[in-house]
Write a protein that holds these residues in place. Structure first.
Motif, PDB file in Angstrom:
ATOM      1  N   UNK A 450     -78.065  24.309  24.572  1.00 39.27           N
ATOM      2  CA  UNK A 450     -78.023  23.199  25.536  1.00 39.27           C
ATOM      3  C   UNK A 450     -78.174  23.763  26.941  1.00 39.27           C
ATOM      4  N   UNK A 451     -79.132  23.220  27.687  1.00 39.63           N
ATOM      5  CA  UNK A 451     -79.300  23.610  29.081  1.00 39.63           C
ATOM      6  C   UNK A 451     -78.343  22.797  29.946  1.00 39.63           C
ATOM      7  N   UNK A 486     -76.470  29.590  32.990  1.00 38.30           N
ATOM      8  CA  UNK A 486     -77.304  29.852  31.831  1.00 38.30           C
ATOM      9  C   UNK A 486     -77.105  28.754  30.775  1.00 38.30           C
ATOM     10  N   UNK A 487     -78.068  28.546  29.906  1.00 42.40           N
ATOM     11  CA  UNK A 487     -77.875  27.592  28.802  1.00 42.40           C
ATOM     12  C   UNK A 487     -76.796  28.079  27.835  1.00 42.40           C
ATOM     13  N   UNK A 488     -76.135  27.130  27.185  1.00 42.64           N
ATOM     14  CA  UNK A 488     -75.174  27.451  26.129  1.00 42.64           C
ATOM     15  C   UNK A 488     -75.933  27.726  24.822  1.00 42.64           C
ATOM     16  N   UNK A 489     -75.529  28.779  24.133  1.00 48.07           N
ATOM     17  CA  UNK A 489     -76.126  29.111  22.837  1.00 48.07           C
ATOM     18  C   UNK A 489     -75.012  29.206  21.805  1.00 48.07           C
ATOM     19  N   UNK A 490     -75.063  28.339  20.805  1.00 48.61           N
ATOM     20  CA  UNK A 490     -74.009  28.269  19.787  1.00 48.61           C
ATOM     21  C   UNK A 490     -74.558  28.693  18.438  1.00 48.61           C
ATOM     22  N   UNK A 491     -73.872  29.647  17.801  1.00 48.16           N
ATOM     23  CA  UNK A 491     -74.162  30.015  16.409  1.00 48.16           C
ATOM     24  C   UNK A 491     -73.038  29.468  15.539  1.00 48.16           C
ATOM     25  N   UNK A 492     -73.413  28.678  14.545  1.00 43.03           N
ATOM     26  CA  UNK A 492     -72.432  27.978  13.714  1.00 43.03           C
ATOM     27  C   UNK A 492     -72.617  28.323  12.249  1.00 43.03           C
ATOM     28  N   UNK A 518     -72.136  31.486  23.171  1.00 39.57           N
ATOM     29  CA  UNK A 518     -72.432  32.398  24.276  1.00 39.57           C
ATOM     30  C   UNK A 518     -72.795  31.569  25.506  1.00 39.57           C
ATOM     31  N   UNK A 519     -72.243  31.940  26.648  1.00 40.30           N
ATOM     32  CA  UNK A 519     -72.504  31.256  27.921  1.00 40.30           C
ATOM     33  C   UNK A 519     -72.039  29.802  27.901  1.00 40.30           C
ATOM     34  N   UNK A 546     -70.246  30.452  33.322  1.00 35.28           N
ATOM     35  CA  UNK A 546     -70.510  30.750  31.915  1.00 35.28           C
ATOM     36  C   UNK A 546     -69.465  31.711  31.369  1.00 35.28           C
ATOM     37  N   UNK A 547     -68.942  31.420  30.182  1.00 37.36           N
ATOM     38  CA  UNK A 547     -68.029  32.303  29.474  1.00 37.36           C
ATOM     39  C   UNK A 547     -68.457  32.324  28.009  1.00 37.36           C
ATOM     40  N   UNK A 548     -67.864  33.198  27.231  1.00 37.57           N
ATOM     41  CA  UNK A 548     -68.061  33.191  25.780  1.00 37.57           C
ATOM     42  C   UNK A 548     -66.849  32.527  25.132  1.00 37.57           C
ATOM     43  N   UNK A 549     -67.090  31.725  24.111  1.00 43.10           N
ATOM     44  CA  UNK A 549     -66.009  30.958  23.492  1.00 43.10           C
ATOM     45  C   UNK A 549     -66.231  30.873  21.990  1.00 43.10           C
TER      46      UNK A 549
END
Length: 702
Positions: A450-451, A486-492, A518-519, A546-549
């Motif tokens: 998601x941007x 930065x855009x959010x990048x989610x690995x699920x 990420x981000x 941006x943080x990592x969660x």
């Protein structure tokens, strides 16, 4: 600003009467894509969709009375994509007071679909939590050559808490080639009372939504058009510093379907929606003086080709290829206030010529490998471009001898490179295996992106007043954007295990998930402010960062039914348990994570009578975000009762919500700014939930 149209209570009735020549029907849709199809329209509720969507695993962050903000797997806001008849609408407000769900009422919905985490890439991009897909267009045809009247309904409901009135109307004409449908909804409420009998300030509102759908078909193709109109003259937001003083929207939506050679299908969606939105103050329950105006438009198209391809023996694959374009434009300015030294002499330009454009292509496949194995796989690539023009503060001069942070911030913003481009690559691989006749197992892995939205990137003010006008979080803090987010990048990773009985009278499902983002767009403290004289009235100013969660959790569902037991035609038991845990990489809890929630509902049906008793337990919320000054909330239980009787053309409903008049504070409610303003030195408590309400409704179908 001169409005293009205004819809009042009288015009609602006139519009309803004039639209009695239109039709109602169920949307034609591939059954594999619909999770829940609502039944005959006489059974559809009035008001917002939150209760229906909660039954499908959606939580809600409190907002105004028209629609709260959906939360899926601990993530809210734009991380959840809401699609209505293929249209992806954008919240055109710094506080997201007009989210996509606010443009449709429950009685206007033909079908709902909720997909959390692992979803086909054709379901939509630019989100990391999941998709809520709503079908509103009703295109049901008849077997007659002449266009003729089919069916209509009127419905009304009264709820004692808040003195709330709801009304709905629908009508349908159809022939073998034509379908015309109208659906309208109106609701108005005063501020409701909590379980102690105290008024929850600034929860009053009034709203109406209308949709007119026309469809034509022949042997190979179908063209469906929908015109929408919304008018919200006022809506209170107790967890925001501002209220909605007007929201006018017009929309046009087109869907074209055509059967191609060798079983292929083409579907095209075309969407336009315009919004004129104003914020300010309208009630003594939260007084103030300050206008804010937002004008926005959504324009988009989607082109999808479904191609059946034989692969292994008699098993086949459906490959969907798609190209999509979305163009969103936003103007957000705050007119100068006459005679004010701080809010003048110039208008405050918050976002000038804001643009957010997305271009996407994707390939998605559904394949049945054997009689017991299925796989979905897809890749989606999006290019996202955002930009905004130069801005200006109310004035460039020092304020009462003090520095003017907004003037300095405007200069810095105007000198910055504001155009940003992002490339998002999504992929999904999901496998379903039938273990035996009674058990299935689904496993999936996905990457979603998601941007940042325009407010996350381009909200530039640094003063207390400017920052507190930004943010849909309901926490009383102030927010500043960051252009280079930065855009959010989610690995699920997710799984679903389902077990059912041999007689199809009970079913159990377990769905755990794990998501690393990420981000992740969160916030960091860059300042503080205090409009009171007590330490408990202090709030933070935060800047997007941006943080990592990570987020993880499990959703368990159990359903059972019995027939002809104790003289009752049918009994139904529905139970669910849901738990979500979210934190930054440093262990700090993420904001607004719903605590453990248990729900049990028992229904019985005999003849035309149906009765339901539902109990909900929400555990204590003890993991809170310290940077946003999030409150803990205590555990609570709610009991709701509903009784309905259906005979011929009539349906009568009675119900009691919060039967025991329990006092509780909503864990995702945000803080009550309206109450804090009324008692300036008190702290910020979470918004209390509604106390007992006795409800009565009637519906007539003709």
């Amino acid at each position: 600003m001169q409005k293009s149209f205004t819809l009042t209570r009288t015009s609602f009735l006139v519009f309803t009467a004039l639209s009695a020549l239109s039709s109602q029907a169920e949307t034609t849709q591939d059954a594999t894509e619909i999770i829940e199809v609502k039944g005959h329209q006489s059974q559809r509720p009035l008001g917002d969709l939150s209760q229906q969507l909660r039954e499908q695993g959606v939580d809600f962050s409190a907002a105004g009375g028209v629609s709260a903000l959906p939360v899926i797997n601990g993530m809210m806001g734009d991380r959840v994509k809401v699609i209505i008849d293929g249209a992806e609408l954008t919240a055109a407000c710094a506080n997201q007071m007009n989210p996509p769900l606010s443009y449709i009422s429950a009685n206007q919905v033909a079908a709902t679909q909720v997909i959390a985490g692992i979803k086909p890439v054709r379901s939509g991009g630019d989100n990391i939590a999941g998709v809520i897909n709503l079908e509103q267009m009703r295109t049901q045809f008849s077997d007659t050559e002449q266009l003729s009247w089919q069916q209509g309904y009127f419905a009304s409901e009264y709820q004692s808490n808040g003195d709330k009135w709801l009304a709905g109307a629908g009508a349908r004409w159809a022939s073998i080639n034509w379908s015309i449908d109208y659906q309208g909804a109106y609701e108005a409420s005063n501020s409701y009372e909590d379980g102690h009998g105290d008024t929850v300030l600034d929860t009053l509102y009034q709203a109406q939504n209308h949709a007119l759908t026309t469809a034509w078909r022949d042997e190979r193709q179908q063209l469906t058009t929908k015109l929408t109109a919304q008018a919200i003259p006022y809506q209170g937001f107790p967890n925001q510093y501002m209220d909605m003083t007007d929201n006018q929207s017009l929309g046009a939506h087109v869907k074209y379907q055509r059967n191609l050679a060798q079983g292929a299908r083409f579907t095209g969606y075309f969407n336009w929606q315009s919004v004129e939105h104003e914020m300010g103050f309208f009630t003594d329950e939260k007084p103030g003086t300050m206008p804010m105006i937002t004008d926005a438009s959504d324009r988009s198209y989607k082109l999808h080709w479904a191609l059946p391809i034989s692969l292994i023996g008699t098993h086949a694959s459906d490959i969907t290829l798609g190209h999509e374009l979305f163009d969103y434009q936003l103007e957000d300015y705050w007119p100068a206030l006459a005679g004010s030294m701080m809010m003048g002499p110039n208008p405050y330009i918050n976002i000038n010529d804001g643009k957010r454009q997305r271009i996407a292509v994707f390939a998605d496949s559904d394949t049945q490998l054997t009689s017991d194995w299925w796989i979905n796989a897809g890749v989606r690539i999006e290019h996202v471009r955002t930009d905004a023009g130069k801005v200006q503060p109310y004035n460039d001069s020092p304020m009462m001898g003090m520095p003017n942070p907004d003037a300095t911030a405007a200069t810095t913003f105007n000198q910055a490179k504001r155009e940003q481009t992002d490339t998002l690559v999504d992929f999904t691989v999901a496998v379903k295996h039938r273990l035996d006749a009674l058990q299935t197992l689904e496993l999936g892995i996905a990457q979603k992106n998601r941007a940042p939205n325009l407010y996350e990137r381009y909200s530039w003010g640094r003063g207390t007043m400017a920052t507190t006008m930004i943010g849909w979080f309901g926490d009383g803090n102030g927010y500043v954007g960051r252009i280079d987010l930065k855009p959010e990048t989610a690995q699920t990773l997710s799984a679903t295990y389902q077990l059912e009985s041999a007689h199809d009278d009970w079913q159990l499902s377990l769905s755990p998930f794990y998501t690393r983002v990420d981000d992740y767009v969160d916030a960091e403290v860059i300042g503080t402010f205090n409009r009171g004289t007590s330490p408990v009235t202090a709030r933070n100013i935060l800047q997007m960062t941006n943080v990592d969660a990570t987020l993880k959790g499990i959703d368990a569902q159990y359903n059972q039914r019995w027939s002809q037991l104790l003289g009752v035609d049918e009994w139904r038991l529905s139970a669910s348990a849901k738990y979500t845990h979210g934190e930054q990489h440093n262990g700090r809890p993420l904001y607004q994570i719903q605590p453990l929630t248990l729900r049990v509902a028992l229904s019985q049906q005999w003849g035309g009578w149906e009765q339901t008793v539902a109990i909900e337990h929400v555990a204590e919320k003890d993991r809170v975000d310290p940077q946003r000054l999030e409150n803990r909330t205590e555990a609570y239980e709610l009991i709701n009762w509903q009784l309905s009787y259906t005979a011929a053309q009539w349906q009568v409903n009675m119900g009691i919500t919060n039967v025991l008049d329990e006092f509780y504070r909503q864990p995702l409610g945000g803080v009550n700014i309206a109450a804090q303003k009324a008692a300036a030195n008190d702290g910020f408590d979470n918004i209390a939930g509604a106390g007992r309400s006795i409800n009565f409704g009637v519906r007539y179908t003709f």
